[in-house]
Design a protein around this motif. Structure first.
Motif, mmCIF file in Angstrom:
data_model
loop_
_atom_site.group_PDB
_atom_site.id
_atom_site.type_symbol
_atom_site.label_atom_id
_atom_site.label_comp_id
_atom_site.label_asym_id
_atom_site.label_seq_id
_atom_site.Cartn_x
_atom_site.Cartn_y
_atom_site.Cartn_z
ATOM 1 N N ALA A 274 -58.351 22.806 6.818
ATOM 2 C CA ALA A 274 -59.975 22.657 6.560
ATOM 3 C C ALA A 274 -60.638 23.801 7.778
ATOM 4 C CB ALA A 274 -60.286 21.411 6.817
ATOM 5 N N GLY A 275 -60.018 24.179 8.784
ATOM 6 C CA GLY A 275 -60.742 24.753 9.904
ATOM 7 C C GLY A 275 -59.664 24.902 10.846
ATOM 8 N N ALA A 276 -60.051 26.069 11.843
ATOM 9 C CA ALA A 276 -59.547 26.138 12.997
ATOM 10 C C ALA A 276 -60.437 26.687 14.317
ATOM 11 C CB ALA A 276 -58.257 26.911 13.012
ATOM 12 N N TYR A 277 -60.291 26.321 15.316
ATOM 13 C CA TYR A 277 -60.858 27.101 16.653
ATOM 14 C C TYR A 277 -59.814 27.484 17.305
ATOM 15 C CZ TYR A 277 -62.183 27.510 21.508
ATOM 16 O OH TYR A 277 -62.208 28.132 22.751
ATOM 17 N N LEU A 278 -59.565 28.839 17.597
ATOM 18 C CA LEU A 278 -58.471 29.573 18.006
ATOM 19 C C LEU A 278 -59.065 30.533 19.256
ATOM 20 C CD1 LEU A 278 -56.924 30.942 14.682
ATOM 21 C CD2 LEU A 278 -56.379 28.881 15.743
ATOM 22 N N ASP A 279 -58.364 30.126 20.277
ATOM 23 C CA ASP A 279 -58.836 31.056 21.556
ATOM 24 C C ASP A 279 -57.517 31.644 21.961
ATOM 25 O OD1 ASP A 279 -60.807 31.543 23.721
ATOM 26 O OD2 ASP A 279 -59.134 30.608 25.175
ATOM 27 N N VAL A 280 -56.442 31.463 21.363
ATOM 28 C CA VAL A 280 -55.221 32.285 21.661
ATOM 29 C C VAL A 280 -54.593 32.982 20.212
ATOM 30 C CG1 VAL A 280 -54.889 31.194 23.913
ATOM 31 C CG2 VAL A 280 -54.117 30.228 21.925
ATOM 32 N N PHE A 281 -53.801 33.990 20.584
ATOM 33 C CA PHE A 281 -53.310 34.525 19.319
ATOM 34 C C PHE A 281 -51.737 35.103 19.464
ATOM 35 C CE2 PHE A 281 -57.896 34.841 19.452
ATOM 36 C CZ PHE A 281 -58.081 34.380 18.162
ATOM 37 N N ALA A 282 -51.008 35.226 18.522
ATOM 38 C CA ALA A 282 -49.869 35.953 18.590
ATOM 39 C C ALA A 282 -49.653 37.228 19.200
ATOM 40 C CB ALA A 282 -49.193 35.859 17.162
ATOM 41 N N HIS A 283 -50.675 37.906 19.080
ATOM 42 C CA HIS A 283 -51.052 39.190 19.867
ATOM 43 C C HIS A 283 -52.354 39.404 20.284
ATOM 44 C CE1 HIS A 283 -50.101 43.577 20.850
ATOM 45 N NE2 HIS A 283 -51.365 43.594 20.887
ATOM 46 N N GLU A 284 -52.430 39.676 21.478
ATOM 47 C CA GLU A 284 -53.921 39.693 22.160
ATOM 48 C C GLU A 284 -53.978 41.193 22.813
ATOM 49 O OE1 GLU A 284 -54.356 36.359 24.790
ATOM 50 O OE2 GLU A 284 -54.150 34.996 23.093
ATOM 51 N N PRO A 285 -55.273 41.698 22.461
ATOM 52 C CA PRO A 285 -56.387 41.498 21.684
ATOM 53 C C PRO A 285 -55.898 41.309 20.152
ATOM 54 C CG PRO A 285 -56.881 43.466 23.021
ATOM 55 C CD PRO A 285 -55.541 43.370 23.168
ATOM 56 N N LEU A 286 -56.638 40.347 19.332
ATOM 57 C CA LEU A 286 -56.424 40.024 18.139
ATOM 58 C C LEU A 286 -56.770 41.429 17.397
ATOM 59 C CD1 LEU A 286 -55.826 37.988 15.780
ATOM 60 C CD2 LEU A 286 -58.261 37.519 16.000
ATOM 61 N N ALA A 287 -56.079 42.008 16.365
ATOM 62 C CA ALA A 287 -56.226 43.155 15.686
ATOM 63 C C ALA A 287 -57.671 43.025 15.101
ATOM 64 C CB ALA A 287 -54.856 43.317 14.661
ATOM 65 N N PRO A 288 -58.185 44.222 14.980
ATOM 66 C CA PRO A 288 -59.625 44.090 14.036
ATOM 67 C C PRO A 288 -59.396 43.940 12.737
ATOM 68 C CG PRO A 288 -59.641 46.115 15.744
ATOM 69 C CD PRO A 288 -58.175 45.525 15.724
ATOM 70 N N ASP A 289 -58.236 44.095 12.274
ATOM 71 C CA ASP A 289 -58.214 43.946 10.667
ATOM 72 C C ASP A 289 -57.631 42.416 10.545
ATOM 73 O OD1 ASP A 289 -55.521 44.444 11.699
ATOM 74 O OD2 ASP A 289 -55.077 45.699 10.127
ATOM 75 N N SER A 290 -57.431 41.543 11.527
ATOM 76 C CA SER A 290 -56.951 40.237 11.137
ATOM 77 C C SER A 290 -57.847 39.624 10.520
ATOM 78 C CB SER A 290 -56.795 39.768 12.462
ATOM 79 O OG SER A 290 -56.501 38.331 12.411
ATOM 80 N N PRO A 291 -57.690 38.733 9.341
ATOM 81 C CA PRO A 291 -58.631 37.957 8.608
ATOM 82 C C PRO A 291 -59.057 36.630 9.476
ATOM 83 C CG PRO A 291 -55.944 37.495 7.809
ATOM 84 C CD PRO A 291 -56.231 38.650 8.835
ATOM 85 N N LEU A 292 -58.484 36.576 10.530
ATOM 86 C CA LEU A 292 -59.170 35.443 11.372
ATOM 87 C C LEU A 292 -60.234 35.787 11.909
ATOM 88 C CD1 LEU A 292 -56.121 34.284 13.466
ATOM 89 C CD2 LEU A 292 -56.862 33.144 11.715
ATOM 90 N N TRP A 293 -60.939 37.077 12.115
ATOM 91 C CA TRP A 293 -62.248 37.376 12.494
ATOM 92 C C TRP A 293 -63.471 37.071 11.484
ATOM 93 C CZ3 TRP A 293 -62.969 38.500 17.255
ATOM 94 C CH2 TRP A 293 -62.042 39.201 17.878
ATOM 95 N N THR A 294 -62.988 36.798 10.290
ATOM 96 C CA THR A 294 -64.142 36.796 9.293
ATOM 97 C C THR A 294 -63.782 35.628 8.382
ATOM 98 O OG1 THR A 294 -62.883 38.202 7.506
ATOM 99 C CG2 THR A 294 -64.369 39.291 9.002
#
Length: 337
Positions: A274-294
């Motif tokens: 249903a949802g997620a709060y994510l402060d960490v990612f597989a690669h950081e910085p998170l890529a601009p084209d990651s769907p997680l942004w939107t």
């Protein structure tokens, strides 16, 4: 050697940042006798100075991540690699999974962390993410940005009561325990997944990492607050995500590699999660084209759950206390194994 015996006849040489030397130099020099010599990376590069100890404070790593290293941070990493006399490194973070730290550990350098200094801060961030998701704040904020009056009563189903839900907390260090304490006040039931299935003093259900599948079907909130290790890397993979019940949500304040990120994106895209709060990612910085942004059901923050104004002072205090121990050849605290 007893705690009140000085172990070093010559001054310890300590690599610190220039801002730290200016702000805390007097305190650091006062914690050992003879007083330590404080060096900066400029001293090392210009004079070829060797050092015994390095303090990697927050201003050293700056905006660097474990995947991308900024030039100023790289200078300090190079100095540590090239110092043949380096014996101990203290780091500002709780996690010690950056490649440079693993490299130093493999070389036999003692590494200590600042675990515990930001535990309450990270816990507050995790609980904030839980409450925002549970109360559908992302939708309300989106409506505010569109200047829309969109009360939840007009968009069923209404949010489920958070009181009485079940949170599974993965990791039982200072952060996990602080999260549990706050959530119990709110009224959530707590299950714990950690390095051991041994009973916990407060009577909470405890399971080893390898047995996490047993608790996922009864989990409303899967909260990841564990260190990254061989046992926790990809702990939450596609098959385990599928064990969560419909409507479950995930919170990750640990490390991105604890989760199979493509599988997580797929579960969020198809509403199996249903949802997620994510402060960490597989690669950081998170890529601009990651769907997680939107994604409307995701709160994504740039590895900032642990930042607070009081952290720096707490980190410096741990280092100073440990430096005093080191000067007396006493056992250090927060040694990374």
């Amino acid at each position: 050697m007893s705690d009140d015996t000085q172990a070093f006849a010559t001054p310890l040489r300590v690599l610190v940042s220039e801002p730290l030397r200016a702000a805390q130099g007097e305190r650091i020099r006062a914690c050992a006798s003879p007083a330590p010599v404080l060096l900066t990376v400029d001293d090392v590069e210009q004079r070829g100075a060797q050092f015994d100890i390095a303090f990697v404070s927050r201003d050293v790593t700056g905006l660097s991540t474990k995947h991308e290293t900024q030039p100023e941070t790289a200078r300090v990493y190079t100095a540590m690699r090239e110092s043949q006399s380096l014996r101990w490194v203290h780091i500002h973070s709780a996690g010690a999974d950056r490649p440079i730290y693993l490299e130093l550990l493999a070389r036999g350098v003692t590494l200590t962390s600042s675990a515990g200094t930001n535990a309450e801060v990270v816990a507050q961030s995790a609980v904030t993410g839980l409450l925002m998701l549970g109360r559908r704040f992302p939708e309300l904020i989106a409506a505010q940005q569109q200047r829309q009056w969109a009360p939840l009563i007009d968009r069923p189903p209404l949010p489920a009561d958070i009181h009485g839900q079940t949170a599974t907390i993965v990791g039982w260090g200072g952060i996990g325990q602080a999260i549990a304490r706050i959530l119990q006040v709110i009224g959530l039931h707590i299950q714990v997944v950690r390095s051991s299935a041994a009973p916990i003093d407060n009577g909470l259900s405890s399971h080893a990492f390898e047995d996490i599948a047993q608790v996922l079907p009864t989990t409303d909130w899967l909260i990841l607050a564990c260190p990254l290790s061989d046992r926790t890397r990809q702990l939450i993979h596609r098959e385990r995500l599928a064990l969560l019940p419909a409507g479950a949500r995930l919170i990750n304040v640990s490390r991105g590699d604890v989760v199979d990120e493509p599988a997580l994106i797929d579960a969020l895209t198809h509403a199996r999660l249903a949802g997620a709060y994510l402060d960490v990612f597989a690669h950081e910085p998170l890529a601009p084209d990651s769907p997680l942004w939107t994604m409307p059901n995701v709160i994504a923050t740039p590895h900032s759950a642990g930042f607070a104004a009081g952290n720096a002072a707490r980190v410096v205090q741990i280092f100073i206390d440990n430096l005093a121990r080191y000067a007396k050849n006493s056992a250090l605290v927060n040694v990374v194994r």
